[in-house]
Design a protein around this motif. Structure first.
Motif, PDB file in Angstrom:
ATOM      1  N   GLY A  31      56.188  -0.266 -11.423  1.00 17.81           N
ATOM      2  CA  GLY A  31      55.594   0.174 -12.674  1.00 17.81           C
ATOM      3  C   GLY A  31      54.113  -0.085 -12.774  1.00 17.81           C
ATOM      4  O   GLY A  31      53.560  -0.191 -13.876  1.00 17.81           O
ATOM      5  N   GLU A  32      53.427  -0.168 -11.624  1.00 17.11           N
ATOM      6  CA  GLU A  32      51.989  -0.407 -11.614  1.00 17.11           C
ATOM      7  C   GLU A  32      51.252   0.894 -11.968  1.00 17.11           C
ATOM      8  O   GLU A  32      51.548   1.952 -11.413  1.00 17.11           O
ATOM      9  CB  GLU A  32      51.533  -0.889 -10.239  1.00 17.11           C
ATOM     10  CG  GLU A  32      52.005  -2.278  -9.895  1.00 17.11           C
ATOM     11  CD  GLU A  32      51.269  -3.345 -10.700  1.00 17.11           C
ATOM     12  OE1 GLU A  32      50.114  -3.100 -11.095  1.00 17.11           O
ATOM     13  OE2 GLU A  32      51.883  -4.398 -10.959  1.00 17.11           O
ATOM     14  N   PRO A  33      50.290   0.841 -12.869  1.00 17.63           N
ATOM     15  CA  PRO A  33      49.583   2.073 -13.255  1.00 17.63           C
ATOM     16  C   PRO A  33      48.617   2.543 -12.164  1.00 17.63           C
ATOM     17  O   PRO A  33      48.044   1.738 -11.425  1.00 17.63           O
ATOM     18  CB  PRO A  33      48.813   1.653 -14.501  1.00 17.63           C
ATOM     19  CG  PRO A  33      48.582   0.182 -14.316  1.00 17.63           C
ATOM     20  CD  PRO A  33      49.813  -0.331 -13.615  1.00 17.63           C
ATOM     21  N   VAL A  34      48.460   3.847 -12.078  1.00 17.72           N
ATOM     22  CA  VAL A  34      47.447   4.438 -11.208  1.00 17.72           C
ATOM     23  C   VAL A  34      46.135   4.448 -11.977  1.00 17.72           C
ATOM     24  O   VAL A  34      46.065   4.950 -13.101  1.00 17.72           O
ATOM     25  CB  VAL A  34      47.838   5.872 -10.789  1.00 17.72           C
ATOM     26  CG1 VAL A  34      46.725   6.509  -9.975  1.00 17.72           C
ATOM     27  CG2 VAL A  34      49.137   5.850  -9.990  1.00 17.72           C
ATOM     28  N   THR A  35      45.106   3.898 -11.382  1.00 20.40           N
ATOM     29  CA  THR A  35      43.817   3.739 -12.069  1.00 20.40           C
ATOM     30  C   THR A  35      42.707   4.425 -11.274  1.00 20.40           C
ATOM     31  O   THR A  35      42.919   4.818 -10.118  1.00 20.40           O
ATOM     32  CB  THR A  35      43.478   2.249 -12.243  1.00 20.40           C
ATOM     33  OG1 THR A  35      43.237   1.677 -10.940  1.00 20.40           O
ATOM     34  CG2 THR A  35      44.613   1.498 -12.938  1.00 20.40           C
ATOM     35  N   PRO A  36      41.499   4.562 -11.849  1.00 24.55           N
ATOM     36  CA  PRO A  36      40.419   5.237 -11.129  1.00 24.55           C
ATOM     37  C   PRO A  36      40.010   4.586  -9.809  1.00 24.55           C
ATOM     38  O   PRO A  36      39.449   5.258  -8.939  1.00 24.55           O
ATOM     39  CB  PRO A  36      39.265   5.205 -12.135  1.00 24.55           C
ATOM     40  CG  PRO A  36      39.939   5.216 -13.459  1.00 24.55           C
ATOM     41  CD  PRO A  36      41.148   4.352 -13.271  1.00 24.55           C
ATOM     42  N   ALA A  37      40.286   3.307  -9.611  1.00 27.55           N
ATOM     43  CA  ALA A  37      39.938   2.669  -8.334  1.00 27.55           C
ATOM     44  C   ALA A  37      40.679   3.321  -7.173  1.00 27.55           C
ATOM     45  O   ALA A  37      40.205   3.288  -6.037  1.00 27.55           O
ATOM     46  CB  ALA A  37      40.255   1.175  -8.372  1.00 27.55           C
ATOM     47  N   TRP A  64      40.119   8.733  -4.355  1.00 32.85           N
ATOM     48  CA  TRP A  64      39.521   8.650  -3.018  1.00 32.85           C
ATOM     49  C   TRP A  64      37.992   8.696  -3.053  1.00 32.85           C
ATOM     50  O   TRP A  64      37.339   8.448  -2.048  1.00 32.85           O
ATOM     51  CB  TRP A  64      40.087   9.717  -2.090  1.00 32.85           C
ATOM     52  CG  TRP A  64      39.993  11.152  -2.549  1.00 32.85           C
ATOM     53  CD1 TRP A  64      39.093  11.695  -3.403  1.00 32.85           C
ATOM     54  CD2 TRP A  64      40.858  12.226  -2.150  1.00 32.85           C
ATOM     55  NE1 TRP A  64      39.326  13.042  -3.564  1.00 32.85           N
ATOM     56  CE2 TRP A  64      40.411  13.396  -2.808  1.00 32.85           C
ATOM     57  CE3 TRP A  64      41.965  12.324  -1.290  1.00 32.85           C
ATOM     58  CZ2 TRP A  64      41.030  14.642  -2.635  1.00 32.85           C
ATOM     59  CZ3 TRP A  64      42.579  13.560  -1.131  1.00 32.85           C
ATOM     60  CH2 TRP A  64      42.113  14.699  -1.803  1.00 32.85           C
ATOM     61  N   CYS A  65      37.414   8.959  -4.218  1.00 33.29           N
ATOM     62  CA  CYS A  65      35.951   8.948  -4.363  1.00 33.29           C
ATOM     63  C   CYS A  65      35.447   7.713  -5.099  1.00 33.29           C
ATOM     64  O   CYS A  65      34.267   7.661  -5.471  1.00 33.29           O
ATOM     65  CB  CYS A  65      35.489  10.198  -5.111  1.00 33.29           C
ATOM     66  SG  CYS A  65      35.843  11.752  -4.262  1.00 33.29           S
ATOM     67  N   SER A  66      36.274   6.707  -5.304  1.00 34.10           N
ATOM     68  CA  SER A  66      35.861   5.564  -6.114  1.00 34.10           C
ATOM     69  C   SER A  66      34.733   4.769  -5.465  1.00 34.10           C
ATOM     70  O   SER A  66      33.935   4.136  -6.172  1.00 34.10           O
ATOM     71  CB  SER A  66      37.058   4.649  -6.415  1.00 34.10           C
ATOM     72  OG  SER A  66      37.620   4.119  -5.225  1.00 34.10           O
ATOM     73  N   GLY A  67      34.627   4.802  -4.148  1.00 39.51           N
ATOM     74  CA  GLY A  67      33.516   4.132  -3.488  1.00 39.51           C
ATOM     75  C   GLY A  67      32.196   4.810  -3.790  1.00 39.51           C
ATOM     76  O   GLY A  67      31.177   4.144  -4.074  1.00 39.51           O
ATOM     77  N   ASP A 116      34.363  -2.833 -15.082  1.00 40.68           N
ATOM     78  CA  ASP A 116      35.735  -2.627 -14.630  1.00 40.68           C
ATOM     79  C   ASP A 116      35.942  -1.144 -14.371  1.00 40.68           C
ATOM     80  O   ASP A 116      34.997  -0.348 -14.407  1.00 40.68           O
ATOM     81  CB  ASP A 116      36.756  -3.172 -15.632  1.00 40.68           C
ATOM     82  CG  ASP A 116      36.675  -2.491 -17.007  1.00 40.68           C
ATOM     83  OD1 ASP A 116      36.191  -1.333 -17.080  1.00 40.68           O
ATOM     84  OD2 ASP A 116      37.088  -3.099 -17.997  1.00 40.68           O
ATOM     85  N   GLU A 117      37.176  -0.766 -14.094  1.00 43.73           N
ATOM     86  CA  GLU A 117      37.454   0.608 -13.680  1.00 43.73           C
ATOM     87  C   GLU A 117      37.195   1.640 -14.767  1.00 43.73           C
ATOM     88  O   GLU A 117      37.086   2.834 -14.470  1.00 43.73           O
ATOM     89  CB  GLU A 117      38.902   0.714 -13.190  1.00 43.73           C
ATOM     90  CG  GLU A 117      39.154  -0.120 -11.944  1.00 43.73           C
ATOM     91  CD  GLU A 117      40.596  -0.067 -11.499  1.00 43.73           C
ATOM     92  OE1 GLU A 117      41.151   1.045 -11.440  1.00 43.73           O
ATOM     93  OE2 GLU A 117      41.162  -1.133 -11.201  1.00 43.73           O
ATOM     94  N   HIS A 118      37.082   1.205 -16.010  1.00 45.89           N
ATOM     95  CA  HIS A 118      36.786   2.148 -17.089  1.00 45.89           C
ATOM     96  C   HIS A 118      35.391   2.753 -16.938  1.00 45.89           C
ATOM     97  O   HIS A 118      35.091   3.791 -17.544  1.00 45.89           O
ATOM     98  CB  HIS A 118      36.907   1.452 -18.450  1.00 45.89           C
ATOM     99  CG  HIS A 118      38.307   1.053 -18.792  1.00 45.89           C
ATOM    100  ND1 HIS A 118      38.787  -0.221 -18.602  1.00 45.89           N
ATOM    101  CD2 HIS A 118      39.343   1.778 -19.279  1.00 45.89           C
ATOM    102  CE1 HIS A 118      40.054  -0.277 -18.985  1.00 45.89           C
ATOM    103  NE2 HIS A 118      40.417   0.918 -19.397  1.00 45.89           N
TER     104      HIS A 118
END
Length: 330
Positions: A123-129, A132-135, A99-101
């Protein structure tokens, strides 16, 4: 050694208000410099403009087997974090059983303004996905899983980064004098500007070669050509100018005023750095060089938007603009 030269001017009313100086190189794959401005041997961080080189081990190792061309383009991307990007990153991680962790890039708000507003409202959290470098980081994780090594893939001694460094130095034709950590926490290696231009030319000229590295470069390049919307996103230069180009071209930004271009038809590579790190100046300069090389038509309205962008004030009035320095276009 040459000092940086004038590449772009910013005007306000009839006057020049500021000047963007820097360095630029057009190179062939053998390292021959076709044209240059400023100092070709300037030591630079290409930042995200190096992503196609950082992704080479993903394909060379065989770790990319089963990945789509959209995912390969995303591995080379600095995306806007539109839903199409986020969905593919999350699906990619799920296929890895992660997962994103597992991502070291850190959370970053979406640059899709409507999506960012909706997330705040809901109220959606901003996550590492959304980074802009998550790919790119998903690609690193894929290599680590394939090699059976630690998922601490940003460690400079991790086999993933050792493979990245070897590919980077081979493609730039020089031993890197060192590295710094990028905004996404991954190592970013220093090179000469001319080396980065030559590396892009080697990606451009890799067709028909049988070695693993050349075939990997073609695979990544062609994925970026086929899916410019994955490389950046709606309204971005790296996406929009690719779509209106008169011949195939890959355009890729790097933070702090860096840009590269890959021109497969002409077998050329381009790299430029705005000395003061201004991204608007870099966008004007790379557009001007693409016009100079016949890749873009200066009369096209999409091209004009990036070649001579307007400066608007808060009341919506045009108060100035940016333009290439005299002679840069050709």
């Amino acid at each position: 050694m040459s000092d940086p030269v004038l590449l772009v001017e910013a005007t306000r009313g009839p006057f020049v208000e500021s000047r963007h100086i820097g360095h630029a190189v057009i190179s062939r794959a053998d390292g021959t410099i076709v044209e240059s401005w400023g100092n070709p041997d300037e030591l630079v961080f290409a930042r995200s403009a190096a992503k196609v080189l950082q992704a080479l081990p993903l394909v060379e190792s065989g770790a990319s087997a089963g990945l789509s061309s959209q995912q390969l383009a995303l591995a080379c991307a600095s995306h806007l974090a539109e839903w199409r990007h986020i969905a593919r990153v999350r699906g990619w991680l799920a296929d890895l059983g992660l997962d994103e962790h597992a991502l070291y890039c850190g959370p970053q708000a979406s640059r899709d303004e409507q999506l960012a507003e909706d997330m705040i409202r809901e109220g959606e959290p901003v996550t590492p996905a959304f980074n802009w470098c998550s790919g790119k980081h998903s690609g690193f994780l894929t290599v680590a899983r394939h090699l059976g090594v630690s998922l601490d893939y940003v460690d400079i001694d991790n086999p993933v980064q050792k493979a990245v460094r070897e590919a980077f130095e081979d493609m730039t034709g020089d031993v890197s004098p060192g590295f710094g950590f990028d905004g996404c926490s991954a190592p970013n290696f220093v090179s000469r500007l001319s080396g980065m231009a030559a590396a892009m030319a080697r990606v451009a000229a890799a067709d028909g070669k049988s070695d693993v590295r050349s075939r990997a470069a073609v695979t990544l390049r062609d994925a970026m050509l086929a899916h410019p919307e994955m490389v950046a996103g709606s309204g971005r230069l790296d996406t929009e100018l690719v779509r209106v180009a008169k011949e195939p071209v890959v355009l890729k930004s790097g933070a702090d005023g860096f840009y590269v271009a890959v021109l497969p038809k002409q077998k050329l590579g381009v790299a430029l750095k705005i000395a003061g790190g201004a991204d608007p100046g870099a966008m004007v300069a790379i557009t001007a060089l693409m016009v100079r090389l016949g890749v873009l038509d200066a009369a096209n309205p999409v091209v004009r938007r990036f070649l001579t962008p307007k400066i608007m004030n808060w009341a919506g009035l045009e108060v100035g603009g940016l333009r290439p320095a005299a002679g840069l276009v050709g």
